[in-house]
Enzyme design. Structure first.
Site, PDB file in Angstrom:
ATOM      1  N   TYR A  33       0.821  -1.203   0.000  1.00 11.00           N
ATOM      2  CA  TYR A  33       0.000   0.000   0.000  1.00 11.00           C
ATOM      3  C   TYR A  33       0.856   1.254   0.000  1.00 11.00           C
ATOM      4  O   TYR A  33       2.072   1.203   0.193  1.00 11.00           O
ATOM      5  CB  TYR A  33      -0.956   0.001   1.194  1.00 11.00           C
ATOM      6  CG  TYR A  33      -0.325   0.338   2.540  1.00 11.00           C
ATOM      7  CD1 TYR A  33       0.514  -0.557   3.185  1.00 11.00           C
ATOM      8  CD2 TYR A  33      -0.566   1.565   3.151  1.00 11.00           C
ATOM      9  CE1 TYR A  33       1.091  -0.247   4.418  1.00 11.00           C
ATOM     10  CE2 TYR A  33      -0.006   1.883   4.381  1.00 11.00           C
ATOM     11  CZ  TYR A  33       0.828   0.970   5.010  1.00 11.00           C
ATOM     12  OH  TYR A  33       1.395   1.288   6.214  1.00 11.00           O
ATOM     13  N   ARG A  52       8.081   4.025  -4.807  1.00  7.82           N
ATOM     14  CA  ARG A  52       8.189   3.025  -3.724  1.00  7.82           C
ATOM     15  C   ARG A  52       7.174   1.894  -3.924  1.00  7.82           C
ATOM     16  O   ARG A  52       7.449   0.735  -3.601  1.00  7.82           O
ATOM     17  CB  ARG A  52       8.002   3.681  -2.359  1.00  7.82           C
ATOM     18  CG  ARG A  52       8.257   2.689  -1.217  1.00  7.82           C
ATOM     19  CD  ARG A  52       8.227   3.338   0.140  1.00  7.82           C
ATOM     20  NE  ARG A  52       6.932   3.935   0.421  1.00  7.82           N
ATOM     21  CZ  ARG A  52       6.687   4.741   1.449  1.00  7.82           C
ATOM     22  NH1 ARG A  52       7.664   5.036   2.299  1.00  7.82           N
ATOM     23  NH2 ARG A  52       5.499   5.247   1.637  1.00  7.82           N
ATOM     24  N   ARG A 101      -8.516 -20.744  -1.577  1.00  6.79           N
ATOM     25  CA  ARG A 101      -7.411 -20.359  -0.692  1.00  6.79           C
ATOM     26  C   ARG A 101      -6.265 -21.344  -0.905  1.00  6.79           C
ATOM     27  O   ARG A 101      -6.466 -22.562  -0.797  1.00  6.79           O
ATOM     28  CB  ARG A 101      -7.868 -20.398   0.775  1.00  6.79           C
ATOM     29  CG  ARG A 101      -6.764 -20.035   1.757  1.00  6.79           C
ATOM     30  CD  ARG A 101      -7.289 -20.011   3.192  1.00  6.79           C
ATOM     31  NE  ARG A 101      -6.251 -19.655   4.145  1.00  6.79           N
ATOM     32  CZ  ARG A 101      -5.471 -20.520   4.794  1.00  6.79           C
ATOM     33  NH1 ARG A 101      -5.613 -21.816   4.590  1.00  6.79           N
ATOM     34  NH2 ARG A 101      -4.559 -20.090   5.646  1.00  6.79           N
ATOM     35  N   LYS A 150       6.433  -2.082   1.847  1.00 11.53           N
ATOM     36  CA  LYS A 150       5.266  -1.478   2.522  1.00 11.53           C
ATOM     37  C   LYS A 150       4.059  -2.410   2.399  1.00 11.53           C
ATOM     38  O   LYS A 150       3.145  -2.179   1.596  1.00 11.53           O
ATOM     39  CB  LYS A 150       4.981  -0.089   1.934  1.00 11.53           C
ATOM     40  CG  LYS A 150       4.107   0.783   2.851  1.00 11.53           C
ATOM     41  CD  LYS A 150       4.208   2.233   2.450  1.00 11.53           C
ATOM     42  CE  LYS A 150       3.241   3.121   3.193  1.00 11.53           C
ATOM     43  NZ  LYS A 150       3.368   3.114   4.644  1.00 11.53           N
ATOM     44  N   LEU A 206      11.059   1.073   7.039  1.00 10.25           N
ATOM     45  CA  LEU A 206      10.470   1.570   5.793  1.00 10.25           C
ATOM     46  C   LEU A 206      11.266   2.802   5.338  1.00 10.25           C
ATOM     47  O   LEU A 206      11.615   3.651   6.162  1.00 10.25           O
ATOM     48  CB  LEU A 206       9.006   1.955   6.012  1.00 10.25           C
ATOM     49  CG  LEU A 206       8.312   2.312   4.699  1.00 10.25           C
ATOM     50  CD1 LEU A 206       8.017   1.054   3.882  1.00 10.25           C
ATOM     51  CD2 LEU A 206       7.026   3.077   4.935  1.00 10.25           C
TER      52      LEU A 206
HETATM   53  N1  PDD Z   1       2.920   4.983   7.337  1.00 13.09           N
HETATM   54  N2  PDD Z   1       7.574   3.647   8.856  1.00 13.09           N
HETATM   55  C1  PDD Z   1       6.429   2.935   8.857  1.00 13.09           C
HETATM   56  C2  PDD Z   1       6.399   1.630   9.554  1.00 13.09           C
HETATM   57  C3  PDD Z   1       5.288   3.447   8.207  1.00 13.09           C
HETATM   58  O1  PDD Z   1       4.150   2.748   8.200  1.00 13.09           O
HETATM   59  C4  PDD Z   1       5.361   4.736   7.584  1.00 13.09           C
HETATM   60  C5  PDD Z   1       4.179   5.320   6.860  1.00 13.09           C
HETATM   61  C6  PDD Z   1       6.578   5.432   7.624  1.00 13.09           C
HETATM   62  C7  PDD Z   1       6.749   6.781   6.973  1.00 13.09           C
HETATM   63  O2  PDD Z   1       6.759   6.680   5.565  1.00 13.09           O
HETATM   64  P1  PDD Z   1       6.254   7.887   4.639  1.00 13.09           P
HETATM   65  O3  PDD Z   1       7.036   9.069   5.048  1.00 13.09           O
HETATM   66  O4  PDD Z   1       6.576   7.437   3.275  1.00 13.09           O
HETATM   67  O5  PDD Z   1       4.770   8.058   4.904  1.00 13.09           O
HETATM   68  C8  PDD Z   1       7.667   4.857   8.260  1.00 13.09           C
HETATM   69  C9  PDD Z   1       1.724   5.445   6.649  1.00 13.09           C
HETATM   70  C10 PDD Z   1       1.554   6.917   6.708  1.00 13.09           C
HETATM   71  C11 PDD Z   1       0.517   4.685   7.160  1.00 13.09           C
HETATM   72  O6  PDD Z   1       0.660   3.475   7.343  1.00 13.09           O
HETATM   73  O7  PDD Z   1      -0.550   5.271   7.334  1.00 13.09           O
END
Ligand code: PDD
Length: 286
Positions: A33, A52, A101, A150, A206
């Site tokens: 996502y 990404r 599944r 992600k 991440l």
């Molecule tokens: N989360 N680390 C983790 C574990 C994350 O889930 C996120 C982002 C980030 C920051 O990444 P970015 O700057 O690209 O948003 C770091 C999003 C916002 C979410 O899960 O809602």
């Protein structure tokens, strides 16, 4: 007005949008996502999120959705149809819905599922929380080893937020082998003297799109940045701390495991970086 969401090529009222019970995102968390923020009706860092997304798909050997080249248009269409001024666009791609599944990945005949929806957050950039900062607790990082992808496997981060809430805090910083990896949904930083310290990039965290932009702006503003591990003990001794993410931008952290940083109020560096980040990223918003 009912929200309009996007599912596999169609714009639909949310009540009419459907995904199969056999979808691998639902059964195996086999999906990736992105969250892109919207300010003044424009997308922040869209290109970074798209790059990404492709990286996450490649890492999991997942096909890109057919609409991969139309993602900007779809984001914009959803922002327009839902009259989003400030908020975010959530995008999810899964490995699709085979007929049963099965742990083995399906063949090429099964197409990825693509879902996007918006969340309206009026005044997102003027969050009153940014004025007072947030409190974090530390928890053990027991997630899998490919946190650079992600994926939608967000159960432990959700549990972490609940642990924080129960402890009277706002979020949790996860710790592995004595060093902070990241926040449950954000990257983590401390400030000592004039130095901004944050963990370096690897499979352990991440690769935040906001992180990349903020570090670039910090260096351009002649601030010193050190990418290295830091511990909770070091964080408690820091002058200030903050987190970054697409939904919080730069958010000051004012206490770690109940220990106030500095005078317990946002310091100098985090609010300044927030200002610079918002100003600069609005210039390139599309
Ligand atoms: N989360 N680390 C983790 C574990 C994350 O889930 C996120 C982002 C980030 C920051 O990444 P970015 O700057 O690209 O948003 C770091 C999003 C916002 C979410 O899960 O809602």
């Amino acid at each position: 007005m009912s929200r309009i969401v996007y599912v596999n090529g169609e714009y639909l009222p949310e009540e009419e949008a459907k995904v199969s019970v056999f979808d691998r995102g639902f059964l195996f968390a086999d999906g990736v996502y992105e969250v892109t923020s919207v300010l003044g009706g424009k997308l922040i860092d869209f290109e970074g999120h798209k790059i990404r997304l492709q990286r996450s798909l490649d890492a999991l050997d997942m096909s890109a959705p057919e609409a991969m080249d139309d993602l900007l248009e779809i984001h914009r269409e959803l922002v327009a149809r839902n009259e989003i001024v400030d908020g975010l666009v959530y995008l999810q791609v899964t490995r699709g819905a085979p007929s049963d599944r099965d742990f083995a990945f399906p063949g090429d005949d099964v197409k990825p599922t693509l879902v996007l929806f918006t969340q309206s957050k009026p005044g997102l950039a003027e969050s009153p929380v940014a004025k007072v900062g947030i409190k974090v607790i530390s928890i053990e990082d027991i997630r899998w080893g490919r946190r650079d992808i992600k994926t939608v496997q967000l159960l432990y981060p959700s549990m972490g937020k609940m642990m924080a809430k129960k402890a009277g805090a706002d979020d949790a910083w996860m710790v592995e082998d004595g060093a902070v990896t990241e926040g449950t949904s954000n990257n983590a930083y401390i400030v000592k003297g004039n130095k901004i310290i944050t963990r370096g990039l690897s499979n352990d965290i991440l690769h935040g799109i906001t992180r990349a932009a903020v570090l670039r702006f910090a260096r351009e503003a002649q601030m010193e940045v050190e990418e290295r591990d830091f511990s909770i003990a070091e964080a408690k001794e820091a002058d200030e701390a903050f987190i970054t993410s697409a939904s919080t931008f730069v958010m000051p952290v004012v206490s770690v495991d109940g220990v106030e940083l500095g005078d317990g109020k946002p310091g100098r560096v985090a609010p300044r970086l927030r200002e610079i980040y918002l100003e600069e990223s609005l210039k390139t918003a599309i």
